[in-house]
Design a protein around this motif. Structure first.
Motif, PDB file in Angstrom:
ATOM      1  N   MET A  36       0.865  -1.177   0.000  1.00  0.00           N
ATOM      2  CA  MET A  36       0.000   0.000   0.000  1.00  0.00           C
ATOM      3  C   MET A  36       0.903   1.228   0.000  1.00  0.00           C
ATOM      4  O   MET A  36       1.742   1.377   0.890  1.00  0.00           O
ATOM      5  CB  MET A  36      -0.918  -0.006   1.219  1.00  0.00           C
ATOM      6  CG  MET A  36      -1.907   1.141   1.263  1.00  0.00           C
ATOM      7  SD  MET A  36      -3.158   0.984   2.581  1.00  0.00           S
ATOM      8  CE  MET A  36      -2.174   1.232   4.057  1.00  0.00           C
ATOM      9  N   THR A  37       0.725   2.101  -0.991  1.00  0.00           N
ATOM     10  CA  THR A  37       1.525   3.313  -1.090  1.00  0.00           C
ATOM     11  C   THR A  37       0.635   4.477  -1.499  1.00  0.00           C
ATOM     12  O   THR A  37      -0.439   4.285  -2.071  1.00  0.00           O
ATOM     13  CB  THR A  37       2.656   3.174  -2.124  1.00  0.00           C
ATOM     14  OG1 THR A  37       2.084   2.829  -3.389  1.00  0.00           O
ATOM     15  CG2 THR A  37       3.668   2.120  -1.726  1.00  0.00           C
ATOM     16  N   VAL A  38       1.094   5.682  -1.193  1.00  0.00           N
ATOM     17  CA  VAL A  38       0.434   6.907  -1.638  1.00  0.00           C
ATOM     18  C   VAL A  38       1.480   7.727  -2.380  1.00  0.00           C
ATOM     19  O   VAL A  38       2.544   8.014  -1.837  1.00  0.00           O
ATOM     20  CB  VAL A  38      -0.135   7.715  -0.444  1.00  0.00           C
ATOM     21  CG1 VAL A  38      -0.791   9.005  -0.934  1.00  0.00           C
ATOM     22  CG2 VAL A  38      -1.119   6.875   0.357  1.00  0.00           C
ATOM     23  N   VAL A  39       1.161   8.071  -3.635  1.00  0.00           N
ATOM     24  CA  VAL A  39       2.042   8.909  -4.441  1.00  0.00           C
ATOM     25  C   VAL A  39       1.194  10.048  -4.977  1.00  0.00           C
ATOM     26  O   VAL A  39       0.231   9.810  -5.710  1.00  0.00           O
ATOM     27  CB  VAL A  39       2.690   8.112  -5.599  1.00  0.00           C
ATOM     28  CG1 VAL A  39       3.551   9.026  -6.459  1.00  0.00           C
ATOM     29  CG2 VAL A  39       3.508   6.946  -5.058  1.00  0.00           C
ATOM     30  N   GLY A  40       1.546  11.275  -4.575  1.00  0.00           N
ATOM     31  CA  GLY A  40       0.706  12.410  -4.937  1.00  0.00           C
ATOM     32  C   GLY A  40      -0.660  12.218  -4.312  1.00  0.00           C
ATOM     33  O   GLY A  40      -0.769  11.909  -3.128  1.00  0.00           O
ATOM     34  N   ASP A  41      -1.706  12.358  -5.116  1.00  0.00           N
ATOM     35  CA  ASP A  41      -3.069  12.193  -4.599  1.00  0.00           C
ATOM     36  C   ASP A  41      -3.626  10.795  -4.863  1.00  0.00           C
ATOM     37  O   ASP A  41      -4.807  10.549  -4.662  1.00  0.00           O
ATOM     38  CB  ASP A  41      -4.000  13.256  -5.175  1.00  0.00           C
ATOM     39  CG  ASP A  41      -4.157  13.165  -6.682  1.00  0.00           C
ATOM     40  OD1 ASP A  41      -3.571  12.253  -7.317  1.00  0.00           O
ATOM     41  OD2 ASP A  41      -4.871  14.014  -7.248  1.00  0.00           O
ATOM     42  N   GLY A 115       3.908  17.892   4.208  1.00  0.00           N
ATOM     43  CA  GLY A 115       4.697  17.161   5.200  1.00  0.00           C
ATOM     44  C   GLY A 115       4.373  15.683   5.217  1.00  0.00           C
ATOM     45  O   GLY A 115       3.677  15.153   4.348  1.00  0.00           O
ATOM     46  N   LYS A 116       4.850  15.021   6.245  1.00  0.00           N
ATOM     47  CA  LYS A 116       4.726  13.566   6.394  1.00  0.00           C
ATOM     48  C   LYS A 116       3.391  13.204   7.044  1.00  0.00           C
ATOM     49  O   LYS A 116       2.944  13.882   7.977  1.00  0.00           O
ATOM     50  CB  LYS A 116       5.885  13.072   7.245  1.00  0.00           C
ATOM     51  CG  LYS A 116       6.041  11.582   7.320  1.00  0.00           C
ATOM     52  CD  LYS A 116       7.310  11.245   8.078  1.00  0.00           C
ATOM     53  CE  LYS A 116       7.410   9.766   8.343  1.00  0.00           C
ATOM     54  NZ  LYS A 116       8.591   9.439   9.153  1.00  0.00           N
ATOM     55  N   HIS A 117       2.774  12.133   6.560  1.00  0.00           N
ATOM     56  CA  HIS A 117       1.494  11.646   7.077  1.00  0.00           C
ATOM     57  C   HIS A 117       1.532  10.124   7.208  1.00  0.00           C
ATOM     58  O   HIS A 117       2.226   9.438   6.461  1.00  0.00           O
ATOM     59  CB  HIS A 117       0.349  12.013   6.122  1.00  0.00           C
ATOM     60  CG  HIS A 117       0.205  13.485   5.912  1.00  0.00           C
ATOM     61  ND1 HIS A 117      -0.558  14.283   6.722  1.00  0.00           N
ATOM     62  CD2 HIS A 117       0.747  14.303   4.987  1.00  0.00           C
ATOM     63  CE1 HIS A 117      -0.490  15.531   6.307  1.00  0.00           C
ATOM     64  NE2 HIS A 117       0.303  15.573   5.251  1.00  0.00           N
ATOM     65  N   ASP A 118       0.745   9.623   8.150  1.00  0.00           N
ATOM     66  CA  ASP A 118       0.517   8.184   8.277  1.00  0.00           C
ATOM     67  C   ASP A 118      -0.919   7.903   7.882  1.00  0.00           C
ATOM     68  O   ASP A 118      -1.821   8.686   8.212  1.00  0.00           O
ATOM     69  CB  ASP A 118       0.730   7.720   9.723  1.00  0.00           C
ATOM     70  CG  ASP A 118       2.185   7.735  10.125  1.00  0.00           C
ATOM     71  OD1 ASP A 118       3.004   7.145   9.405  1.00  0.00           O
ATOM     72  OD2 ASP A 118       2.502   8.346  11.166  1.00  0.00           O
ATOM     73  N   MET A 119      -1.130   6.809   7.173  1.00  0.00           N
ATOM     74  CA  MET A 119      -2.482   6.385   6.805  1.00  0.00           C
ATOM     75  C   MET A 119      -2.713   4.997   7.399  1.00  0.00           C
ATOM     76  O   MET A 119      -1.947   4.072   7.144  1.00  0.00           O
ATOM     77  CB  MET A 119      -2.668   6.342   5.288  1.00  0.00           C
ATOM     78  CG  MET A 119      -4.080   5.943   4.885  1.00  0.00           C
ATOM     79  SD  MET A 119      -4.395   6.097   3.118  1.00  0.00           S
ATOM     80  CE  MET A 119      -3.360   4.789   2.473  1.00  0.00           C
ATOM     81  N   THR A 139       4.457  11.413   2.046  1.00  0.00           N
ATOM     82  CA  THR A 139       4.718  12.854   2.155  1.00  0.00           C
ATOM     83  C   THR A 139       3.936  13.590   1.087  1.00  0.00           C
ATOM     84  O   THR A 139       3.930  13.182  -0.073  1.00  0.00           O
ATOM     85  CB  THR A 139       6.228  13.131   1.995  1.00  0.00           C
ATOM     86  OG1 THR A 139       6.941  12.390   2.987  1.00  0.00           O
ATOM     87  CG2 THR A 139       6.532  14.607   2.167  1.00  0.00           C
ATOM     88  N   LYS A 140       3.288  14.673   1.502  1.00  0.00           N
ATOM     89  CA  LYS A 140       2.567  15.523   0.545  1.00  0.00           C
ATOM     90  C   LYS A 140       3.462  16.696   0.201  1.00  0.00           C
ATOM     91  O   LYS A 140       4.067  17.299   1.041  1.00  0.00           O
ATOM     92  CB  LYS A 140       1.241  16.010   1.124  1.00  0.00           C
ATOM     93  CG  LYS A 140       0.512  16.929   0.165  1.00  0.00           C
ATOM     94  CD  LYS A 140      -0.816  17.372   0.706  1.00  0.00           C
ATOM     95  CE  LYS A 140      -1.460  18.328  -0.319  1.00  0.00           C
ATOM     96  NZ  LYS A 140      -2.641  18.982   0.187  1.00  0.00           N
TER      97      LYS A 140
END
Length: 140
Positions: A36-41, A115-119, A139-140
């Motif tokens: 599971m990853t988040v890249v951009g939106d 900044g950095k976020h946890d989901m 990171t956003k």
């Protein structure tokens, strides 16, 4: 001639062995998160659902690294995909979607500070199988 007591003893032994195996082996999770990853939106999840089909409630919470309070989280409702979904058995596959859709909260991505976020994500099957959880940092 068949000995009834012997057959009953064998049947009882088989039942006891099956019960012991069931107590030792954990109940398999209804869903497995491989990545599971988040890249951009965009959220990208690689998952599999071994089956059987079922309904699960899910919650996503996004927390900025500098705070304890959620920046945004799932808003549950009565419609399909508002904090609950129907899952069918499926092999390992990739799912990609906008963070707002993934969280179930319109405007979540825009609300996040740089900044950095946890989901944190949890899926709770309604049939009693174990809860599945996953976490990723981005990171956003």
């Amino acid at each position: 001639m068949i000995n009834t007591n012997l057959l009953l003893g064998i049947a009882g032994g088989i039942i006891a062995i099956n019960a012991a195996i069931g107590a030792i082996l954990p109940t398999p999770a209804f869903l497995e998160v491989h990545d599971m990853t988040v890249v951009g939106d965009q959220v990208r999840v690689v998952r599999s659902v071994p089956g059987p089909a079922g309904v699960a409630d899910w919650t996503v919470v996004v927390v900025a690294d500098a705070t304890d309070a959620p920046s945004c989280q799932t808003v549950s409702g009565p419609l399909l995909h508002q904090g609950w979904s129907k899952y069918s058995a499926s092999p390992k596959r990739e799912i990609s979607m906008h963070l707002d859709v993934w969280v179930g909260y319109e405007g979540c991505y825009d609300k996040l500070a740089a900044g950095k976020h946890d989901m944190f994500v949890t899926w709770t099957p309604r049939d009693g199988r174990p809860v599945v959880s996953a976490r990723t940092t981005f990171t956003k």
